[in-house]
Design an enzyme around this catalytic site. Structure first.
Site, PDB file in Angstrom:
ATOM      1  N   ARG A 296     -16.590   5.085   0.527  1.00 35.88           N
ATOM      2  CA  ARG A 296     -15.287   3.859   0.051  1.00 35.88           C
ATOM      3  C   ARG A 296     -15.998   4.049  -1.413  1.00 35.88           C
ATOM      4  NH1 ARG A 296     -12.403   5.182   3.109  1.00 35.88           N
ATOM      5  NH2 ARG A 296     -11.288   4.341   4.946  1.00 35.88           N
ATOM      6  N   GLU A 325      -7.953   4.204  -6.690  1.00 33.34           N
ATOM      7  CA  GLU A 325      -7.909   5.582  -6.687  1.00 33.34           C
ATOM      8  C   GLU A 325      -6.234   5.961  -6.981  1.00 33.34           C
ATOM      9  OE1 GLU A 325     -11.001   6.563  -3.094  1.00 33.34           O
ATOM     10  OE2 GLU A 325      -9.171   6.415  -2.664  1.00 33.34           O
ATOM     11  N   HIS A 344     -10.217  11.766  -2.349  1.00 33.42           N
ATOM     12  CA  HIS A 344     -10.690  11.397  -1.090  1.00 33.42           C
ATOM     13  C   HIS A 344      -9.352  11.697  -0.348  1.00 33.42           C
ATOM     14  CE1 HIS A 344     -10.457   6.940   1.232  1.00 33.42           C
ATOM     15  NE2 HIS A 344     -11.122   8.107   1.791  1.00 33.42           N
TER      16      HIS A 344
END
Length: 379
Positions: A296, A325, A344
């Site tokens: 993370r 993000e 991601h």
């Protein structure tokens, strides 16, 4: 041969049309037989599926929406609707009183819908919140449990795929893969620079921060590269497990940072790991070292990381996660040539995402029945 709503008769018509157009002359019975067998099997599978779908009332659950941005994949929505009556968020918002008493589960997909206390309190028959993914930092688990509601997640099914991503980022950074592709494609390239060097992965030292399921899968892969493996974890692994991958436990994080050529972060985000890697920790790393984050974004202090990269305190960074993000388009990390950033995608493969959805469904089914979840998050 037919769409989801088509009948077997339509399917038979489609097959006959296909057969007529495929052969220049009408086929004999031996040529048709394989197609007839396949169609019979399709009919059986579909009838079985429809029987399962209609054998009694389905539990009602709440879910966000289908499609981008951040919504449920269409295929996964179909999987949900095979087992549940799904109330989509826009319909729930339009008339909460109509649905509140029916909803027994919430499918939390990409952090949506937001699991607020107000929402949990408003659903008197809620039994389970099933999260799509391992990380549950977006869910206040103790708060949810306070109302007698279980929380499930989807570990293990994504460990191999996420470990693959970690190795891919490490290799890409070590061998300047992204910049190499750019140079090879550039219309300005007249020759290749033989003095432009990467670094070796094989035989190097890998420091893994967070030796859970994904971390251990990374260690298994790193062993195949003949890497020396160090790890830092809240709890030490059994000696037998350490021995299988040749991993050495570092109780002191600084020891791992000082001795690693690559540092890979695989820890969950919580109050203990937020900001775990800051200015001090980056200063402990070798100037030739690379940091990789597949966990993370907030585990790394990004301002400190930018400074470390700009000042060449470390060689490079490879990040599958950031905060936010995506990053703002003018963020300094996006302007550094020694940084790789991916969107991601650690578990983002067709097969793995399907397995995650199935485990999310299994947790939800168990939860509404009052049975133990396959993967429950404990406080």
């Amino acid at each position: 041969m037919f769409n989801h709503s088509g009948s077997a008769g339509n399917a038979n018509l489609n097959v006959n049309l296909f057969v007529t157009s495929y052969w220049s002359k009408p086929p004999d019975s031996s040529e048709l037989r394989p197609l007839q067998v396949q169609l019979s099997q399709v009919r059986q599978d579909k009838n079985c599926r429809l029987e399962n779908m209609t054998s009694g009332p389905k539990p009602t659950i709440l879910a966000s929406h289908v499609g981008p941005p951040g919504g449920i994949y269409e295929e996964h929505a179909v999987m949900l609707e095979e087992h549940f009556t799904v109330v989509w968020w826009k319909d729930f918002e339009a008339d909460r009183s109509k649905h509140r008493d029916d909803i027994q589960g919430i499918a939390c997909y990409n952090g949506k819908p937001s699991i607020s206390e107000e929402l949990v309190k408003s659903l008197p028959n809620l039994k389970v919140v099933s999260n799509w993914g391992v990380g549950v930092n977006h869910i206040d688990v103790p708060m949810v449990n306070k109302y007698g509601v279980k929380v499930g997640n989807t570990p293990d099914v994504l460990s191999d795929t996420t470990a693959d991503m970690g190795m891919a980022l490490m290799l890409a950074s070590a061998r300047n893969l992204v910049e190499g592709v750019r140079r090879a494609h550039s219309p300005d390239t007249q020759s290749f620079d033989l003095h432009w060097m990467g670094v070796d992965v094989h035989g190097a030292t890998l420091g893994i921060i967070g030796m859970g399921g994904i971390g251990y899968k990374i260690a298994e892969r790193a062993k195949g590269f003949n890497m020396k493996i160090l790890y830092h974890n809240r709890n030490r692994r059994p000696e037998e497990e350490e021995g299988k991958v040749g991993a050495e436990f570092c109780g002191n994080l600084d020891d791992l940072l000082k001795n690693s050529d690559f540092v890979m972060i695989v820890a969950p985000l919580n109050k203990h790991t937020e900001g775990l890697i800051g200015k001090h920790q980056l200063s402990m790393m070798k100037p030739t070292a690379t940091i990789i984050n597949i966990a993370r974004g907030p585990i790394i202090d990004q301002e400190a990381l930018v400074q470390a990269l700009q000042n060449k305190c470390i060689r490079a960074a490879a990040l599958d996660v950031t905060y936010p993000e995506p990053l703002p388009r003018d963020h300094p990390l996006l302007k550094l040539s020694n940084v790789i950033i991916t969107p991601h995608t650690g578990s983002q493969t067709v097969g793995t995402r399907r397995k995650m959805t199935q485990l999310m469904i299994d947790n939800m089914l168990a939860g509404v029945k009052g049975e133990p979840l396959k993967a429950e998050v404990k406080c």
